[in-house]
Motif scaffolding. Structure first.
Motif, mmCIF file in Angstrom:
data_model
loop_
_atom_site.group_PDB
_atom_site.id
_atom_site.type_symbol
_atom_site.label_atom_id
_atom_site.label_comp_id
_atom_site.label_asym_id
_atom_site.label_seq_id
_atom_site.Cartn_x
_atom_site.Cartn_y
_atom_site.Cartn_z
ATOM 1 N N SER A 6 0.789 -1.231 0.000
ATOM 2 C CA SER A 6 0.000 0.000 0.000
ATOM 3 C C SER A 6 0.823 1.285 0.000
ATOM 4 O O SER A 6 0.368 2.304 -0.464
ATOM 5 N N GLU A 7 2.052 1.229 0.515
ATOM 6 C CA GLU A 7 2.852 2.443 0.654
ATOM 7 C C GLU A 7 2.919 3.242 -0.654
ATOM 8 O O GLU A 7 2.820 4.446 -0.666
ATOM 9 N N ASP A 8 3.109 2.530 -1.769
ATOM 10 C CA ASP A 8 3.255 3.248 -3.032
ATOM 11 C C ASP A 8 2.062 3.000 -3.943
ATOM 12 O O ASP A 8 2.150 3.078 -5.152
ATOM 13 N N ARG A 9 0.941 2.693 -3.328
ATOM 14 C CA ARG A 9 -0.211 2.302 -4.114
ATOM 15 C C ARG A 9 -1.345 3.289 -3.837
ATOM 16 O O ARG A 9 -1.759 3.443 -2.701
ATOM 17 N N ILE A 10 -1.819 3.985 -4.836
ATOM 18 C CA ILE A 10 -2.984 4.843 -4.643
ATOM 19 C C ILE A 10 -4.107 4.290 -5.510
ATOM 20 O O ILE A 10 -3.982 4.215 -6.727
ATOM 21 N N ILE A 11 -5.190 3.871 -4.857
ATOM 22 C CA ILE A 11 -6.326 3.347 -5.615
ATOM 23 C C ILE A 11 -6.984 4.527 -6.332
ATOM 24 O O ILE A 11 -7.134 5.600 -5.760
ATOM 25 N N THR A 12 -7.386 4.343 -7.573
ATOM 26 C CA THR A 12 -7.969 5.453 -8.331
ATOM 27 C C THR A 12 -9.400 5.746 -7.884
ATOM 28 O O THR A 12 -10.086 4.880 -7.328
ATOM 29 N N ALA A 13 -9.828 6.973 -8.144
ATOM 30 C CA ALA A 13 -11.185 7.389 -7.773
ATOM 31 C C ALA A 13 -12.220 6.509 -8.464
ATOM 32 O O ALA A 13 -13.272 6.219 -7.902
ATOM 33 N N GLY A 14 -11.904 6.058 -9.682
ATOM 34 C CA GLY A 14 -12.833 5.200 -10.423
ATOM 35 C C GLY A 14 -13.134 3.910 -9.685
ATOM 36 O O GLY A 14 -14.284 3.467 -9.620
ATOM 37 N N TYR A 16 -12.925 3.454 -6.426
ATOM 38 C CA TYR A 16 -13.749 3.784 -5.255
ATOM 39 C C TYR A 16 -15.205 3.981 -5.659
ATOM 40 O O TYR A 16 -16.121 3.543 -4.955
ATOM 41 N N THR A 17 -15.416 4.639 -6.796
ATOM 42 C CA THR A 17 -16.787 4.866 -7.261
ATOM 43 C C THR A 17 -17.469 3.535 -7.568
ATOM 44 O O THR A 17 -18.622 3.322 -7.199
ATOM 45 N N ALA A 18 -16.731 2.629 -8.227
ATOM 46 C CA ALA A 18 -17.298 1.313 -8.550
ATOM 47 C C ALA A 18 -17.674 0.572 -7.266
ATOM 48 O O ALA A 18 -18.749 -0.041 -7.184
ATOM 49 N N VAL A 19 -16.807 0.643 -6.250
ATOM 50 C CA VAL A 19 -17.080 -0.037 -4.982
ATOM 51 C C VAL A 19 -18.320 0.576 -4.324
ATOM 52 O O VAL A 19 -19.205 -0.143 -3.842
ATOM 53 N N SER B 69 -20.498 8.232 3.059
ATOM 54 C CA SER B 69 -19.479 8.952 3.830
ATOM 55 C C SER B 69 -18.161 8.191 3.814
ATOM 56 O O SER B 69 -17.082 8.789 3.834
ATOM 57 N N SER B 70 -18.244 6.852 3.771
ATOM 58 C CA SER B 70 -17.024 6.051 3.680
ATOM 59 C C SER B 70 -16.341 6.290 2.329
ATOM 60 O O SER B 70 -15.111 6.350 2.239
ATOM 61 N N TYR B 71 -17.172 6.422 1.305
ATOM 62 C CA TYR B 71 -16.676 6.684 -0.055
ATOM 63 C C TYR B 71 -15.939 8.024 -0.102
ATOM 64 O O TYR B 71 -14.804 8.112 -0.591
ATOM 65 N N THR B 72 -16.544 9.091 0.463
ATOM 66 C CA THR B 72 -15.879 10.399 0.432
ATOM 67 C C THR B 72 -14.609 10.391 1.292
ATOM 68 O O THR B 72 -13.634 11.051 0.971
ATOM 69 N N MET B 73 -14.646 9.595 2.381
ATOM 70 C CA MET B 73 -13.450 9.523 3.245
ATOM 71 C C MET B 73 -12.301 8.860 2.492
ATOM 72 O O MET B 73 -11.155 9.312 2.559
ATOM 73 N N ALA B 74 -12.614 7.770 1.755
ATOM 74 C CA ALA B 74 -11.579 7.079 0.970
ATOM 75 C C ALA B 74 -11.022 8.019 -0.097
ATOM 76 O O ALA B 74 -9.807 8.079 -0.323
ATOM 77 N N LEU B 75 -11.916 8.790 -0.731
ATOM 78 C CA LEU B 75 -11.477 9.734 -1.764
ATOM 79 C C LEU B 75 -10.598 10.834 -1.177
ATOM 80 O O LEU B 75 -9.649 11.288 -1.818
ATOM 81 N N SER B 76 -10.907 11.265 0.062
ATOM 82 C CA SER B 76 -10.132 12.356 0.664
ATOM 83 C C SER B 76 -8.685 11.933 0.891
ATOM 84 O O SER B 76 -7.764 12.729 0.725
ATOM 85 N N LEU B 77 -8.484 10.653 1.262
ATOM 86 C CA LEU B 77 -7.112 10.158 1.454
ATOM 87 C C LEU B 77 -6.385 10.086 0.110
ATOM 88 O O LEU B 77 -5.228 10.509 -0.003
#
Lengths: 97, 202
Positions: A6-14, A16-19, B69-77
């Motif tokens: 995870s240290e060098d891993r940034i999950i994309t916003a896409g 997160y949106t899918a999840v 809210s969990s979604y926006t929190m993940a995005l903020s990080l």
């Protein structure tokens, strides 16, 4: 840097949106399962199974567990197993009293 | 070189700390889930009657709010790690607002029940069946302690929001925000299980 963790891993916003969308779909599914009484006697099991899929998605992606080292995953498994064992053994006690 | 090496921030170690705390939280909430499971097994009919009195609509709205809210929190990080501090602080503010909305709805739910005389040790409640008394007891304790976690989360995120604004949380130093996010997601996971147990039991 360590490879792949995870240290060098940034999950994309896409992702997160899918999840997030998947979580809302599962929420609708769990209401459907309980309200339509498709599986009357399994509704409790079904609801908890769907809840566990939702919890799994939050853990894997929002909490980055998918990208953590096996050691941390193992520790979590240990904590969850301890709780499962505790509940399981208590049921054995209560069920056969 | 050496100085940079010494100044390196140990994100992994800091993260391990919050995970250990979350493991204790699993067992803390676990004890209450155990009580719920045993009493529901013993008083299945009473629990069904109790759950019928829950407001599915408000419970579902609250679930949507907390998941979002969990979604926006993940995005903020992710935003902070991409160097977008302003975006991150806005997402944190959105998370706090959703947390407060969750608590406001919880307040409506609780006050609705209390208005009907359903609160621990109330004369109305004590006339109900034993299982229903246990159901409402567990409802107040479990949603109450969960709500307390949401409230604490909002306060902690408010501190993170300030730190992000002044730049103490930034692209290189984001552990506190990451740990706060992990805690917030955990509180979300607890609600994911509370929701079917109290609102979908019909």
């Amino acid at each position: 840097m360590k490879e792949g963790y995870s240290e060098d891993r940034i999950i994309t916003a896409g992702t997160y949106t899918a999840v997030w969308l998947a979580l809302l779909v599962l929420l609708s599914a769990t209401i459907a399962v309980s309200k339509l009484r498709l599986l009357a006697q399994f509704s409790a099991v079904g609801s908890l199974a769907i809840a566990s899929v939702k919890a799994g998605l939050v853990l894997a992606f929002f909490m980055h567990l998918k990208y953590e080292r096996p050691f941390l995953k193992g520790l979590l498994a240990l904590a969850v197993s301890a709780l499962t064992l505790l509940i399981g053994l208590t049921f054995v006690d209560v069920g056969y009293r | 070189m050496l100085k940079a090496e010494m100044g390196r921030i140990d994100h992994e170690g800091k993260k391990m700390g919050i995970w250990f705390f979350l493991f204790t939280e699993i067992l803390f909430f676990g004890g209450m889930f155990l009580l719920y499971a045993i009493f529901r097994y013993r008083y299945a009919d009473d629990f069904h009657r109790g759950a019928a009195g829950e407001d599915l609509f408000l419970g579902t709205v609250n679930t949507v709010i907390l998941l979002t809210s969990s979604y926006t929190m993940a995005l903020s990080l992710a935003a902070v790690r991409a160097g977008k501090r302003l975006l991150s602080s806005r997402l944190q503010a959105a998370t706090i607002l959703m947390g407060l909305a969750f608590l406001a709805i919880k307040y409506l739910e609780w006050s609705g029940k209390i208005a009907r005389g359903l609160y621990p040790d109330s004369p109305v409640l004590l006339k109900l069946a034993k299982g229903e008394i246990l159901f409402y007891g567990l409802y107040y304790v479990m949603t109450g302690i969960h709500g307390l976690h949401v409230f604490i989360g909002c306060v902690v995120i408010a501190f993170m929001l300030f730190s992000t604004r002044v730049g103490r949380i930034n692209k290189e130093n984001y552990s506190r925000l990451e740990n706060t996010a992990l805690y917030w997601h955990f509180v979300d996971v607890v609600w994911i299980y509370l929701y079917p147990l109290f609102y979908l039991l019909t």
